[in-house]
Design an enzyme around this catalytic site. Structure first.
Site, PDB file in Angstrom:
ATOM      1  N   HIS A   1      44.304  26.434  41.915  1.00  0.00           N
ATOM      2  CA  HIS A   1      44.214  27.265  40.593  1.00  0.00           C
ATOM      3  C   HIS A   1      43.355  26.490  39.807  1.00  0.00           C
ATOM      4  O   HIS A   1      43.687  25.398  39.109  1.00  0.00           O
ATOM      5  CB  HIS A   1      45.507  27.382  40.001  1.00  0.00           C
ATOM      6  CG  HIS A   1      45.598  28.287  39.016  1.00  0.00           C
ATOM      7  ND1 HIS A   1      46.365  29.398  38.930  1.00  0.00           N
ATOM      8  CD2 HIS A   1      45.050  28.039  37.395  1.00  0.00           C
ATOM      9  CE1 HIS A   1      46.034  30.079  37.418  1.00  0.00           C
ATOM     10  NE2 HIS A   1      45.631  29.096  36.720  1.00  0.00           N
TER      11      HIS A   1
ATOM     12  N   HIS B   1      39.947  26.954  36.648  1.00  0.00           N
ATOM     13  CA  HIS B   1      38.974  27.808  35.913  1.00  0.00           C
ATOM     14  C   HIS B   1      37.458  27.321  35.971  1.00  0.00           C
ATOM     15  O   HIS B   1      37.396  26.557  34.859  1.00  0.00           O
ATOM     16  CB  HIS B   1      39.575  28.215  34.415  1.00  0.00           C
ATOM     17  CG  HIS B   1      40.858  28.774  34.373  1.00  0.00           C
ATOM     18  ND1 HIS B   1      40.915  30.237  34.134  1.00  0.00           N
ATOM     19  CD2 HIS B   1      42.097  28.550  34.868  1.00  0.00           C
ATOM     20  CE1 HIS B   1      42.069  30.722  34.355  1.00  0.00           C
ATOM     21  NE2 HIS B   1      42.836  29.511  34.805  1.00  0.00           N
TER      22      HIS B   1
ATOM     23  N   GLN C   1      41.445  37.848  31.404  1.00  0.00           N
ATOM     24  CA  GLN C   1      41.883  37.052  30.662  1.00  0.00           C
ATOM     25  C   GLN C   1      42.461  37.407  29.229  1.00  0.00           C
ATOM     26  O   GLN C   1      43.538  37.100  28.813  1.00  0.00           O
ATOM     27  CB  GLN C   1      40.811  35.956  30.088  1.00  0.00           C
ATOM     28  CG  GLN C   1      41.156  34.916  28.951  1.00  0.00           C
ATOM     29  CD  GLN C   1      41.901  34.086  29.412  1.00  0.00           C
ATOM     30  OE1 GLN C   1      41.556  33.014  29.964  1.00  0.00           O
ATOM     31  NE2 GLN C   1      43.311  33.847  29.084  1.00  0.00           N
TER      32      GLN C   1
ATOM     33  N   ASP D   1      44.178  23.601  37.321  1.00  0.00           N
ATOM     34  CA  ASP D   1      43.972  24.563  36.349  1.00  0.00           C
ATOM     35  C   ASP D   1      42.651  24.171  35.359  1.00  0.00           C
ATOM     36  O   ASP D   1      41.503  25.116  35.336  1.00  0.00           O
ATOM     37  CB  ASP D   1      45.073  24.610  35.281  1.00  0.00           C
ATOM     38  CG  ASP D   1      45.362  25.793  34.452  1.00  0.00           C
ATOM     39  OD1 ASP D   1      44.615  26.821  34.952  1.00  0.00           O
ATOM     40  OD2 ASP D   1      46.340  26.188  33.840  1.00  0.00           O
TER      41      ASP D   1
HETATM   42 ZN   LIG Z   1      44.985  29.473  34.765  1.00  0.00          ZN
END
Ligand SMILES: [Zn+2]
Length: 317
Positions: A60, A62, A155, A312
């Site tokens: 996970h 971004h 998002q 993340d």
């Molecule tokens: Zn996330």
């Protein structure tokens, strides 16, 4: 053999050897693991008893936002909601070149730390799909050394943000691998449930996996994971669906969770916790008691649910 790593300690779970071993490699594959390999190789590395492990997997991340800390300004409240707002402010200023450069720099950092597989969400709410095109280019460039999988992530909410579902479908058509979502960010609980339904149906139609940001909230009534498990079961998506974050579970009552975990197990829904970020982001409205922001990792593992940890964010809003 092309390469021998000598005197390597292996993780206890992965080896019957208690003493350090030699690892023999030929044509990119491990062909021998023994205490004292008699063979020799043109390249030999002495691990001197240090730990040798399989590469790390970050399920996970971004990558479109990484290394953008301070752009256009720093997150003053430290909350997820301000982080999302900041990302919205930055979006109009993004250029494809800057996105690609930051992502490639991050990939260098990641590989240097032993990460050879990353699942990254990519925001699809920008109709230009700038970040999608940038990360598809990054995926091509890093392919020789890093397995990068992309999730089409609305998002701003697939229902809340105009055109987001069409953009998500365009991103999938361009080569993005997984269907994302963010039900707790939709306008209402009902919209959140509806977003889970339409995204799971789309994934089932297309034969794709699903990985939703799910219940990244301190609200114990944020129960979209229940809907995600139910839709997974209904559509026969067992083993292909993941709920990321699931932090509201830290605030749910035990009785409800005792019903929820078997539903997740039955649906084969995996969980991805992101401890580094969520222990920082969650509980920001709390005075006392202050919640930790972590989902129920030991309880899910005990229930037979596949649990992974993701990174993340690294230096982003
Ligand atoms: Zn996330």
């Amino acid at each position: 053999m092309d390469l021998i790593i000598r005197r390597a300690s292996l993780p206890r779970s992965a080896s019957q050897h208690k003493e350090p071993v030699d690892i023999g490699i030929e044509a990119g594959r491990i062909i021998a693991v023994e205490p004292h390999l008699a063979a020799s190789a043109p390249e030999e590395i002495d691990a001197a008893g240090s730990l040798v492990t399989p590469p790390f997997v970050d399920p996970h991340f971004h990558m479109d936002a990484t290394l953008s800390y301070g752009l256009p300004r720093v997150n003053a409240s430290g909350t997820l909601l301000e982080g999302i707002a900041l990302w919205g402010e930055l979006k109009p200023q993004l250029t494809q070149q800057a996105l690609i450069e930051r992502a490639l720099q991050y990939c260098d950092w990641a590989v240097a730390r032993g990460l050879l597989a990353i699942r990254s969400h990519v925001d699809v709410c920008d109709p230009r799909l700038l970040a999608v095109e940038a990360l598809l280019e990054v995926k091509r460039r890093v392919a020789p050394y890093l397995d990068l999988q992309l999730v089409a992530f609305p998002q701003d909410g697939v229902l809340r943000s105009a055109g987001a579902f069409d953009n998500l479908k365009r991103a999938i058509a361009l080569g993005v691998d997984v269907v994302g979502g963010i039900p707790h960010f939709e306008r209402t609980m009902a919209d959140g449930a509806e977003s889970v339904r339409i995204l799971c149906e789309y994934a089932a139609q297309q034969g794709l996996r699903v990985d939703m940001h799910c219940d990244e909230s301190d609200d114990p009534l944020s129960r979209h994971i229940e809907t995600l498990a139910a839709q997974t079961h209904r559509l026969g998506l067992q083993g292909r669906v993941t709920g990321s974050h699931l932090t509201s579970m830290h605030s749910m009552d035990n009785y409800y969770v005792s019903k929820l975990l078997p539903l997740m197990r039955e649906a084969g829904v995996a969980a991805i916790a992101n401890p580094l970020i969520n222990i920082t982001l969650q509980g920001r409205s709390d005075t006392y008691p202050k919640r930790r922001g972590m989902t129920r990792v030991p309880e899910m593992m005990a229930a037979g649910i596949n649990v992974a940890f993701g990174h993340d964010c690294v230096m982003d809003p």
